[in-house]
Design an enzyme around this catalytic site. Structure first.
Site, short mmCIF file in Angstrom:
data_model
loop_
_atom_site.label_atom_id
_atom_site.label_comp_id
_atom_site.label_asym_id
_atom_site.label_seq_id
_atom_site.Cartn_x
_atom_site.Cartn_y
_atom_site.Cartn_z
N LYS A 10 -5.57 5.86 -7.05
CA LYS A 10 -4.25 6.08 -6.48
C LYS A 10 -4.30 7.68 -7.20
CE LYS A 10 -2.58 2.73 -4.45
NZ LYS A 10 -1.21 1.55 -4.36
N TYR A 50 -3.40 3.37 5.91
CA TYR A 50 -1.65 2.03 5.27
C TYR A 50 -1.31 1.48 6.78
CZ TYR A 50 -2.29 1.94 0.66
OH TYR A 50 -2.73 1.91 -1.49
N PHE A 58 9.17 0.69 2.36
CA PHE A 58 8.17 0.82 1.25
C PHE A 58 6.61 2.37 2.20
CE2 PHE A 58 6.34 -2.90 0.72
CZ PHE A 58 4.83 -2.32 1.28
N ARG A 86 -9.93 -7.35 -6.76
CA ARG A 86 -8.89 -7.71 -6.91
C ARG A 86 -8.74 -8.27 -7.88
NH1 ARG A 86 -5.51 -5.65 -2.49
NH2 ARG A 86 -4.21 -7.51 -3.80
N THR A 92 0.02 -6.22 -8.01
CA THR A 92 0.43 -5.13 -7.09
C THR A 92 1.97 -4.43 -8.35
OG1 THR A 92 -0.06 -6.26 -4.88
CG2 THR A 92 1.91 -4.09 -5.05
N ARG A 103 -4.54 -2.46 -13.08
CA ARG A 103 -2.79 -2.12 -13.19
C ARG A 103 -2.26 -2.78 -14.96
NH1 ARG A 103 -2.54 -4.15 -6.88
NH2 ARG A 103 -3.00 -1.71 -5.95
N ASN A 113 0.37 2.62 -9.05
CA ASN A 113 -0.15 1.41 -9.41
C ASN A 113 -1.87 1.65 -9.76
OD1 ASN A 113 -0.49 1.02 -7.15
ND2 ASN A 113 0.07 -1.39 -6.86
N HIS A 116 -6.22 0.92 -5.31
CA HIS A 116 -5.91 -0.16 -3.79
C HIS A 116 -7.86 -0.46 -3.99
CE1 HIS A 116 -5.71 -1.27 -0.34
NE2 HIS A 116 -7.12 -0.64 0.18
N GLU A 127 -11.97 -0.28 6.14
CA GLU A 127 -11.41 0.44 4.99
C GLU A 127 -12.84 1.31 4.62
OE1 GLU A 127 -7.94 -1.57 4.05
OE2 GLU A 127 -9.13 -1.26 1.82
#
Ligand code: UDP
Ligand code: MG
Length: 134
Positions: A10, A50, A58, A86, A92, A103, A113, A116, A127
């Protein structure tokens, strides 16, 4: 099972020049980078990506944020790539993330964070197709 999943570094992490460090964490954990590119998406594209979160409070901030600067998108491939990614990413909220997860190491806050990762086989396919259409 050998799977493919989508990973995004990100804007907060790209801006801090963390792309190579984060790529190294994936490859050291047996997730191979099959394809990658640095791009800067529009807010409309972020909103489409998203969409699943459109009812969340948010959502607007999240779409503004993902389109606020360049991102680095990757197709990761490996054994159980979806759950492995993950696990390597961490929770998160960086505050809740396990030690040595991306993270925990690099995340600034729940919104900034750093990464993704797709959360299911179905979403991984969607995706990957979103960013790497042939
Ligand atoms: N997010 C946020 N505030 C929240 C929850 C999530 O800003 O209270 C952001 C955060 O950047 C997160 C993204 O929305 O990575 C998507 O949320 P999700 O619950 O899918 O978390 P993830 O799958 O990224 O761990
Ligand atoms: Mg998610």
């Amino acid at each position: 099972m050998i799977e493919k999943t989508l990973s995004i570094i990100k804007p907060d992490a790209v801006e801090r020049n963390l792309v190579d460090e984060i790529k190294k964490i994936f490859t050291e954990n047996n997730l191979n980078i099959k394809d990658s590119k640095k791009i800067h998406i529009s807010k409309e594209e972020a909103a489409e990506f998203y969409k699943v979160h459109q009812s969340k409070p948010f959502y607007d901030a999240l779409c503004s944020y993902l389109s606020s600067g360049p991102i680095f998108v990757m197709i990761l491939e490996g054994k159980n790539a979806i759950s492995e990614n993950r696990r390597i990413m961490g929770a998160t909220n960086p505050k809740d993330a396990d030690p040595n997860t991306i993270r925990k190491l690099y995340g600034i806050s729940i919104d900034k964070n750093s990464v993704h990762g797709s959360d299911s086989l179905d979403n991984a396919k969607k995706e990957i197709n979103f960013f790497f259409k042939n």
